[in-house]
Design an enzyme around this catalytic site. Sequence first.
Site, PDB file in Angstrom:
ATOM      1  N   TRP A 181       1.691   1.351   0.805  1.00 49.98           N
ATOM      2  CA  TRP A 181       1.389   1.674   2.205  1.00 49.98           C
ATOM      3  C   TRP A 181       2.504   2.567   2.715  1.00 49.98           C
ATOM      4  O   TRP A 181       3.671   2.275   2.518  1.00 49.98           O
ATOM      5  CB  TRP A 181       1.301   0.415   3.081  1.00 49.98           C
ATOM      6  CG  TRP A 181       1.244   0.796   4.532  1.00 49.98           C
ATOM      7  CD1 TRP A 181       0.205   1.382   5.188  1.00 49.98           C
ATOM      8  CD2 TRP A 181       2.318   0.709   5.481  1.00 49.98           C
ATOM      9  NE1 TRP A 181       0.556   1.654   6.488  1.00 49.98           N
ATOM     10  CE2 TRP A 181       1.836   1.262   6.697  1.00 49.98           C
ATOM     11  CE3 TRP A 181       3.633   0.235   5.425  1.00 49.98           C
ATOM     12  CZ2 TRP A 181       2.626   1.332   7.844  1.00 49.98           C
ATOM     13  CZ3 TRP A 181       4.425   0.298   6.573  1.00 49.98           C
ATOM     14  CH2 TRP A 181       3.921   0.843   7.772  1.00 49.98           C
ATOM     15  N   GLU A 222      -3.269   1.031   0.771  1.00 51.39           N
ATOM     16  CA  GLU A 222      -3.624   0.422   2.062  1.00 51.39           C
ATOM     17  C   GLU A 222      -3.772   1.488   3.155  1.00 51.39           C
ATOM     18  O   GLU A 222      -2.896   2.324   3.325  1.00 51.39           O
ATOM     19  CB  GLU A 222      -2.523  -0.586   2.458  1.00 51.39           C
ATOM     20  CG  GLU A 222      -2.742  -1.255   3.805  1.00 51.39           C
ATOM     21  CD  GLU A 222      -1.656  -2.279   4.136  1.00 51.39           C
ATOM     22  OE1 GLU A 222      -0.640  -2.349   3.424  1.00 51.39           O
ATOM     23  OE2 GLU A 222      -1.834  -3.010   5.137  1.00 51.39           O
ATOM     24  N   LYS A 224      -4.561   2.741   7.278  1.00 54.07           N
ATOM     25  CA  LYS A 224      -4.189   2.305   8.634  1.00 54.07           C
ATOM     26  C   LYS A 224      -4.703   3.302   9.656  1.00 54.07           C
ATOM     27  O   LYS A 224      -4.775   4.499   9.373  1.00 54.07           O
ATOM     28  CB  LYS A 224      -2.663   2.190   8.725  1.00 54.07           C
ATOM     29  CG  LYS A 224      -2.167   1.537   9.996  1.00 54.07           C
ATOM     30  CD  LYS A 224      -0.756   1.030   9.835  1.00 54.07           C
ATOM     31  CE  LYS A 224      -0.218   0.523  11.156  1.00 54.07           C
ATOM     32  NZ  LYS A 224       1.056  -0.172  11.013  1.00 54.07           N
ATOM     33  N   ASP A 255      -6.489  -3.967   5.457  1.00 62.37           N
ATOM     34  CA  ASP A 255      -5.723  -4.895   6.303  1.00 62.37           C
ATOM     35  C   ASP A 255      -6.537  -5.009   7.591  1.00 62.37           C
ATOM     36  O   ASP A 255      -6.851  -3.986   8.212  1.00 62.37           O
ATOM     37  CB  ASP A 255      -4.332  -4.299   6.558  1.00 62.37           C
ATOM     38  CG  ASP A 255      -3.457  -5.139   7.473  1.00 62.37           C
ATOM     39  OD1 ASP A 255      -3.952  -5.574   8.530  1.00 62.37           O
ATOM     40  OD2 ASP A 255      -2.269  -5.339   7.159  1.00 62.37           O
ATOM     41  N   HIS A 258      -5.862  -3.008  10.785  1.00 66.67           N
ATOM     42  CA  HIS A 258      -5.752  -1.557  10.675  1.00 66.67           C
ATOM     43  C   HIS A 258      -7.007  -0.769  11.005  1.00 66.67           C
ATOM     44  O   HIS A 258      -7.244   0.295  10.445  1.00 66.67           O
ATOM     45  CB  HIS A 258      -5.279  -1.188   9.268  1.00 66.67           C
ATOM     46  CG  HIS A 258      -3.872  -1.608   8.996  1.00 66.67           C
ATOM     47  ND1 HIS A 258      -3.191  -1.262   7.860  1.00 66.67           N
ATOM     48  CD2 HIS A 258      -3.011  -2.347   9.738  1.00 66.67           C
ATOM     49  CE1 HIS A 258      -1.973  -1.767   7.913  1.00 66.67           C
ATOM     50  NE2 HIS A 258      -1.840  -2.434   9.041  1.00 66.67           N
ATOM     51  N   HIS A 282      -5.309  -7.578   3.156  1.00 65.15           N
ATOM     52  CA  HIS A 282      -4.188  -8.153   3.890  1.00 65.15           C
ATOM     53  C   HIS A 282      -4.818  -8.854   5.071  1.00 65.15           C
ATOM     54  O   HIS A 282      -5.503  -8.206   5.874  1.00 65.15           O
ATOM     55  CB  HIS A 282      -3.259  -7.054   4.433  1.00 65.15           C
ATOM     56  CG  HIS A 282      -2.176  -6.674   3.481  1.00 65.15           C
ATOM     57  ND1 HIS A 282      -1.223  -5.744   3.786  1.00 65.15           N
ATOM     58  CD2 HIS A 282      -1.884  -7.122   2.234  1.00 65.15           C
ATOM     59  CE1 HIS A 282      -0.392  -5.623   2.751  1.00 65.15           C
ATOM     60  NE2 HIS A 282      -0.774  -6.443   1.801  1.00 65.15           N
ATOM     61  N   ASP A 290      -2.411  -3.771  16.336  1.00 70.16           N
ATOM     62  CA  ASP A 290      -2.042  -4.361  15.044  1.00 70.16           C
ATOM     63  C   ASP A 290      -0.750  -5.168  15.195  1.00 70.16           C
ATOM     64  O   ASP A 290       0.284  -4.826  14.641  1.00 70.16           O
ATOM     65  CB  ASP A 290      -1.855  -3.212  14.040  1.00 70.16           C
ATOM     66  CG  ASP A 290      -1.489  -3.695  12.651  1.00 70.16           C
ATOM     67  OD1 ASP A 290      -1.892  -4.826  12.309  1.00 70.16           O
ATOM     68  OD2 ASP A 290      -0.811  -2.961  11.921  1.00 70.16           O
ATOM     69  N   ASP A 292       0.104  -8.187  14.306  1.00 77.19           N
ATOM     70  CA  ASP A 292       0.511  -9.095  13.227  1.00 77.19           C
ATOM     71  C   ASP A 292       0.866 -10.499  13.718  1.00 77.19           C
ATOM     72  O   ASP A 292       1.904 -11.045  13.346  1.00 77.19           O
ATOM     73  CB  ASP A 292       1.642  -8.463  12.397  1.00 77.19           C
ATOM     74  CG  ASP A 292       1.112  -7.343  11.508  1.00 77.19           C
ATOM     75  OD1 ASP A 292       0.221  -7.608  10.691  1.00 77.19           O
ATOM     76  OD2 ASP A 292       1.570  -6.188  11.645  1.00 77.19           O
ATOM     77  N   ASP A 322      -0.467 -11.103   5.695  1.00 75.95           N
ATOM     78  CA  ASP A 322       0.459 -10.065   6.167  1.00 75.95           C
ATOM     79  C   ASP A 322       0.580 -10.133   7.685  1.00 75.95           C
ATOM     80  O   ASP A 322      -0.228  -9.551   8.403  1.00 75.95           O
ATOM     81  CB  ASP A 322      -0.039  -8.673   5.735  1.00 75.95           C
ATOM     82  CG  ASP A 322       0.885  -7.567   6.250  1.00 75.95           C
ATOM     83  OD1 ASP A 322       2.026  -7.876   6.634  1.00 75.95           O
ATOM     84  OD2 ASP A 322       0.459  -6.394   6.272  1.00 75.95           O
TER      85      ASP A 322
HETATM   86  C1  RNT Z   1       1.814  -2.226   8.010  1.00 72.84           C
HETATM   87  C2  RNT Z   1       1.077  -2.755   6.817  1.00 72.84           C
HETATM   88  C3  RNT Z   1       1.925  -3.185   5.681  1.00 72.84           C
HETATM   89  C4  RNT Z   1       3.144  -3.976   6.148  1.00 72.84           C
HETATM   90  C5  RNT Z   1       3.924  -4.613   5.049  1.00 72.84           C
HETATM   91  C6  RNT Z   1       5.258  -5.098   5.499  1.00 72.84           C
HETATM   92  O1  RNT Z   1       1.016  -2.008   9.102  1.00 72.84           O
HETATM   93  O2  RNT Z   1       0.218  -3.782   7.211  1.00 72.84           O
HETATM   94  O3  RNT Z   1       1.172  -3.895   4.775  1.00 72.84           O
HETATM   95  O4  RNT Z   1       2.791  -4.981   7.045  1.00 72.84           O
HETATM   96  O5  RNT Z   1       4.009  -3.755   3.973  1.00 72.84           O
HETATM   97 ZN    ZN Z   2      -0.793  -4.797   5.633  1.00 76.05          ZN
END
Ligand code: RNT
Ligand code: ZN
Length: 414
Positions: A181, A222, A224, A255, A258, A282, A290, A292, A322
């Site tokens: 990523w 990955e 985003k 993810d 994203h 993820h 996003d 988290d 994640d």
């Molecule tokens: C970031 C991505 C990525 C990170 C990690 C730490 O938006 O989700 O996967 O969260 O690599």
């Molecule tokens: Zn991620």
Amino acid sequence: MERYESAKEIYRTIGVDTDAAIEKLRRVPLSLHCWQGDDVVGFDQDGPLSGGIQTTGNYPGRAKDPAELMADLGEAFSLIPGGHKLNLHACYAIFEDGKRADRDALLPEHFAKWVEFAKKHGMGLDFNPTCFSHPMVKDGLTLSSPDREVRDFWIRHCICCLRISEYFAKETGVPCVMNIWIPDGYKDIPADRLGPRARFADSLDRILSTPYDKSLVYVALESKVFGIGVESYTVGSSEFTINYAARHGILSLMDNGHYHPTEVVSDKIPSMLLFNEKIALHITRGVRWDSDHVIRLDDETKELCREIVRNDALDRVFIATDYFDASINRIAAWAIGARNLQKALLSALLEPSAELKKLQDEGRFTRLLAEQEELKTMPFGDVWDRYCEVCGVPAGEKWISEMERYEAEVTSKR
Ligand code: RNT
Ligand code: ZN
């Protein structure tokens, strides 16, 4: 025990075998992200977190060195049922005797302690190049930078990571998912959207032209949609990563933080499964962006898990967590999120999915809606408690007092 037996009987009446569900889930490895334990700081630098991702909060007890992070992870794993894997980032390299190596010179030996940890816990390892929080990120760009030196640095970094991923797989006997990523993007409307993507593709080509054992390492890419400071354009968009991965025989990683807020990954899973042997996820929880947040047992987490389970794809989807919340006890954050994911998977395994699909195909939508809603009040909690017992982790609320004991004796003293 009695409660489980009675729940088992109730599920039997709708054609669901709870023992079989428990057995199935025990063998599914969930890849737990190491970076919740220290707010995505790592051990190879002491600058701020960059790359458009952010931790907020200042809860005491953050793990500050490898010994603390390993101890905390050990505690977290003792609270999470099911099979485990540990997901590491390159910035968690462990340098001994003060011999540091930059990201483009990392070696397997810098991760020997993690291999030891994985072997002790009988689990595999996954890996991620760390293309952020580093001075070679120039103008927020890495593998897509117009500066050849910058691109070359990060290409060398990813190639080091391939070697380390192979080492993980060989040592643990479990294939390693290596997820790429990059944070690359622009804050404001770009003048060229194609150039950065062409450079990113070329960098990936150069990384992947390095021979590596494809039975040991699954490289994933990955996507985003945006990040803090890169609101207008991200190089690694969904179309970019899906097309690149499909053409080059690597995995797409989705993810669920994203995408645009009303877009759901649950609906993307079946399409991806139709055209890919394996995919990677993820799992996180975005609140308005996003952000988290810790995974809750919410509707979308359940729907995601349903799509994996009812399409019989537990062995085709690499499931990883994640998220990073620095405002609460970090071990609790790991345990709550991972337990919720396990709960969502178990609850999907306890649905009579063949029967429900049949109702859909027969156009019996009234009965389908009625049955789907009835499922919600089945005695799921009793099966969950049994699953925890079988896995040797505290059932129900018992894990909370264990987590609090660890906090009182260990993390609060840091
Ligand atoms: C970031 C991505 C990525 C990170 C990690 C730490 O938006 O989700 O996967 O969260 O690599
Ligand atoms: Zn991620």
